[in-house]
Motif scaffolding. Structure first.
Motif, PDB file in Angstrom:
ATOM      1  N   ASN A  91      -3.001   4.589   0.744  1.00 62.45           N
ATOM      2  CA  ASN A  91      -3.286   5.040   2.100  1.00 62.45           C
ATOM      3  C   ASN A  91      -3.155   6.558   2.101  1.00 62.45           C
ATOM      4  OD1 ASN A  91      -3.621   5.228   4.912  1.00 62.45           O
ATOM      5  ND2 ASN A  91      -1.413   5.042   5.261  1.00 62.45           N
ATOM      6  N   LEU A  92      -4.305   7.244   2.004  1.00 58.29           N
ATOM      7  CA  LEU A  92      -4.291   8.702   1.911  1.00 58.29           C
ATOM      8  C   LEU A  92      -4.158   9.319   3.298  1.00 58.29           C
ATOM      9  CD1 LEU A  92      -5.256   7.979  -0.960  1.00 58.29           C
ATOM     10  CD2 LEU A  92      -6.707   9.990  -0.901  1.00 58.29           C
ATOM     11  N   LEU A  93      -3.146  10.144   3.450  1.00 64.55           N
ATOM     12  CA  LEU A  93      -2.843  10.805   4.720  1.00 64.55           C
ATOM     13  C   LEU A  93      -3.273  12.266   4.603  1.00 64.55           C
ATOM     14  CD1 LEU A  93       0.765   9.332   5.065  1.00 64.55           C
ATOM     15  CD2 LEU A  93      -1.315   8.479   6.175  1.00 64.55           C
ATOM     16  N   PHE A  94      -4.414  12.597   5.167  1.00 60.45           N
ATOM     17  CA  PHE A  94      -4.978  13.935   5.008  1.00 60.45           C
ATOM     18  C   PHE A  94      -4.452  14.876   6.090  1.00 60.45           C
ATOM     19  CE2 PHE A  94      -7.989  11.136   2.907  1.00 60.45           C
ATOM     20  CZ  PHE A  94      -8.229  11.812   1.724  1.00 60.45           C
ATOM     21  N   THR A  95      -3.937  16.005   5.648  1.00 63.90           N
ATOM     22  CA  THR A  95      -3.444  17.020   6.581  1.00 63.90           C
ATOM     23  C   THR A  95      -4.010  18.377   6.190  1.00 63.90           C
ATOM     24  OG1 THR A  95      -1.477  17.578   5.264  1.00 63.90           O
ATOM     25  CG2 THR A  95      -1.265  15.772   6.858  1.00 63.90           C
ATOM     26  N   MET A 149       0.844  -1.202   0.000  1.00 61.23           N
ATOM     27  CA  MET A 149       0.000   0.000   0.000  1.00 61.23           C
ATOM     28  C   MET A 149       0.875   1.245   0.000  1.00 61.23           C
ATOM     29  SD  MET A 149      -2.946   1.199   2.711  1.00 61.23           S
ATOM     30  CE  MET A 149      -4.044  -0.165   2.298  1.00 61.23           C
ATOM     31  N   LYS A 150       0.549   2.182  -0.877  1.00 65.77           N
ATOM     32  CA  LYS A 150       1.345   3.390  -0.994  1.00 65.77           C
ATOM     33  C   LYS A 150       0.776   4.514  -0.121  1.00 65.77           C
ATOM     34  CE  LYS A 150       3.154   2.535  -5.628  1.00 65.77           C
ATOM     35  NZ  LYS A 150       4.556   2.485  -5.177  1.00 65.77           N
ATOM     36  N   ASN A 151       1.659   5.232   0.546  1.00 64.20           N
ATOM     37  CA  ASN A 151       1.256   6.378   1.358  1.00 64.20           C
ATOM     38  C   ASN A 151       1.180   7.623   0.480  1.00 64.20           C
ATOM     39  OD1 ASN A 151       1.101   4.987   3.767  1.00 64.20           O
ATOM     40  ND2 ASN A 151       3.235   5.393   4.326  1.00 64.20           N
ATOM     41  N   ILE A 152       0.011   8.261   0.472  1.00 66.26           N
ATOM     42  CA  ILE A 152      -0.208   9.461  -0.320  1.00 66.26           C
ATOM     43  C   ILE A 152      -0.541  10.610   0.623  1.00 66.26           C
ATOM     44  CG2 ILE A 152      -1.427  10.498  -2.252  1.00 66.26           C
ATOM     45  CD1 ILE A 152      -0.044   7.877  -3.007  1.00 66.26           C
ATOM     46  N   LEU A 153       0.343  11.592   0.711  1.00 67.06           N
ATOM     47  CA  LEU A 153       0.081  12.784   1.517  1.00 67.06           C
ATOM     48  C   LEU A 153      -0.860  13.707   0.756  1.00 67.06           C
ATOM     49  CD1 LEU A 153       0.606  14.902   3.760  1.00 67.06           C
ATOM     50  CD2 LEU A 153       2.678  15.563   2.486  1.00 67.06           C
ATOM     51  N   VAL A 154      -1.925  14.151   1.426  1.00 65.00           N
ATOM     52  CA  VAL A 154      -2.848  15.123   0.840  1.00 65.00           C
ATOM     53  C   VAL A 154      -2.805  16.380   1.700  1.00 65.00           C
ATOM     54  CG1 VAL A 154      -5.214  15.630   0.141  1.00 65.00           C
ATOM     55  CG2 VAL A 154      -4.348  13.277  -0.011  1.00 65.00           C
ATOM     56  N   SER A 195      10.287  12.295   7.010  1.00 65.00           N
ATOM     57  CA  SER A 195      11.225  11.375   7.657  1.00 65.00           C
ATOM     58  C   SER A 195      10.517  10.383   8.568  1.00 65.00           C
ATOM     59  CB  SER A 195      12.261  12.161   8.466  1.00 65.00           C
ATOM     60  OG  SER A 195      13.045  12.976   7.621  1.00 65.00           O
ATOM     61  N   ALA A 196       9.319  10.749   9.026  1.00 66.27           N
ATOM     62  CA  ALA A 196       8.596   9.907   9.986  1.00 66.27           C
ATOM     63  C   ALA A 196       7.977   8.677   9.340  1.00 66.27           C
ATOM     64  CB  ALA A 196       7.518  10.720  10.680  1.00 66.27           C
ATOM     65  N   GLN A 197       7.757   8.722   8.027  1.00 60.88           N
ATOM     66  CA  GLN A 197       7.110   7.623   7.316  1.00 60.88           C
ATOM     67  C   GLN A 197       7.401   7.774   5.829  1.00 60.88           C
ATOM     68  OE1 GLN A 197       2.880   8.607   8.117  1.00 60.88           O
ATOM     69  NE2 GLN A 197       3.789  10.633   8.259  1.00 60.88           N
ATOM     70  N   PRO A 198       7.372   6.685   5.088  1.00 62.81           N
ATOM     71  CA  PRO A 198       7.592   6.811   3.646  1.00 62.81           C
ATOM     72  C   PRO A 198       6.393   7.491   2.974  1.00 62.81           C
ATOM     73  CG  PRO A 198       7.017   4.547   4.217  1.00 62.81           C
ATOM     74  CD  PRO A 198       7.208   5.275   5.506  1.00 62.81           C
ATOM     75  N   ILE A 199       6.666   8.453   2.134  1.00 60.72           N
ATOM     76  CA  ILE A 199       5.619   9.148   1.377  1.00 60.72           C
ATOM     77  C   ILE A 199       5.885   8.891  -0.111  1.00 60.72           C
ATOM     78  CG2 ILE A 199       4.562  11.366   0.814  1.00 60.72           C
ATOM     79  CD1 ILE A 199       4.062  10.477   3.692  1.00 60.72           C
ATOM     80  N   ASP A 200       4.992   8.134  -0.722  1.00 60.62           N
ATOM     81  CA  ASP A 200       5.181   7.769  -2.128  1.00 60.62           C
ATOM     82  C   ASP A 200       4.735   8.865  -3.081  1.00 60.62           C
ATOM     83  OD1 ASP A 200       6.014   4.815  -1.906  1.00 60.62           O
ATOM     84  OD2 ASP A 200       4.240   4.917  -0.630  1.00 60.62           O
ATOM     85  N   ALA A 201       3.752   9.664  -2.659  1.00 64.50           N
ATOM     86  CA  ALA A 201       3.264  10.755  -3.501  1.00 64.50           C
ATOM     87  C   ALA A 201       2.618  11.808  -2.619  1.00 64.50           C
ATOM     88  CB  ALA A 201       2.268  10.241  -4.541  1.00 64.50           C
TER      89      ALA A 201
END
Length: 288
Positions: A28-32, A1-6, A50-56
């Motif tokens: 896995n969408l990470l909403f901020t 599963m890829k981590n996606i920062l929003v 640095s706290a977690q891998p962010i793929d996009a």
């Protein structure tokens, strides 16, 4: 599963992405929002990545108060340019795909055929100028960045033209709406799906060189007046709506008189289907 920062997760597009996220279980969408992550702070960005891998990263955060920007230039450029530059830098450092949202306000509006991605930008407002700088920063730092220009965004969320018109039609017997500005409404729910489809395509085709500017709005063309008439018809409102020219409705920032976006590039590259604006409006109103 890829981590996606929003970023900008509480805005219209961010909330639309939250609604459709479940349809993309591979992400896995990470909403901020600014309370969670200050994207104008390079140290905060570095700590987050640095706290977690962010793929996009999908950058929905923006200074969008178009008229206020005319007297608040520093903050408009801080969020629409400097923060984008910081995101582009951190994404490049971590090999993360950046997808940045931009606007039709980058154009002058003097054209009379749909704008392509290759047409010259010529913003007529501080907001538009700040977004042009943001585009250049995003792609200039990493040519694989995807800049997605859109127009006339609306949704079930936050403050937008559709929600405001519905409210006014319940309160007033008569309304004046400008008819000499042409463009295309964009339903945030459709844009959210297009964004995740693009990231999905990138996942399947990791080596494809797909960076650059793309246009996305719904299909068709209308004026703000005809947009309001469509809302009236679909909600069975009885308010009388009269067309007026833009000079009767003074604003601090100049709006493009014509900002229809050509979408052939995004359809050809990613195979994205683009709904007609009236169909999407009906869907949004039903959801409301």
């Amino acid at each position: 599963m890829k981590n996606i920062l929003v970023t900008g997760g509480n805005g219209q597009l961010g909330q639309a992405l939250q609604k459709v996220a479940g349809d993309y279980p591979q992400f896995n969408l990470l909403f901020t929002d600014y309370q969670d992550l200050d994207i104008t702070n390079a140290d905060a960005l570095a700590a987050y990545f640095s706290a977690q891998p962010i793929d996009a990263c999908i950058n929905c955060a923006a200074y969008t108060a178009v008229d206020k920007a005319e007297e608040d230039e520093d903050n408009a450029f801080l969020l629409n340019f400097q923060a984008v530059l910081a995101l582009a830098e951190i994404c490049a450092q971590h090999n993360s795909q950046l997808l940045h949202i931009s606007t039709d306000y980058v154009f002058s509006g003097r054209q009379n055929v749909p704008y392509t991605e290759e047409d010259e930008t010529d913003p007529q407002s501080i907001y538009g100028a700040s977004k042009v700088r943001g585009e250049a920063a995003a792609i200039g730092y990493n040519e694989q960045t995807i800049v997605l220009r859109t127009s006339w965004l609306y949704s079930e969320y936050a403050v937008n033209f559709v929600k405001r018109m519905r409210e006014l039609m319940q309160e007033k017997q008569e309304l004046n709406v400008v008819f000499d500005q042409a463009g295309t409404p964009t339903y945030a729910g459709d844009l959210a799906v297009a964004i995740l489809d693009i990231l999905q395509y990138k996942t399947v085709n990791p080596d494809a060189a797909l960076g650059g500017v793309y246009h996305y709005s719904n299909e068709g063309v209308t004026s703000w007046y005809d947009f309001a008439i469509a809302i009236k018809e679909m909600t069975n409102a009885t308010t009388r709506i009269s067309p007026v020219t833009s000079d009767k409705y003074k604003t601090a920032a100049k709006r493009p008189a014509y900002s229809v976006l050509n979408k052939e590039k995004i359809k050809a590259t990613f195979g994205i289907a683009v709904p007609y604006w009236r169909d999407s409006l009906a869907k949004c109103l039903k959801n409301m």
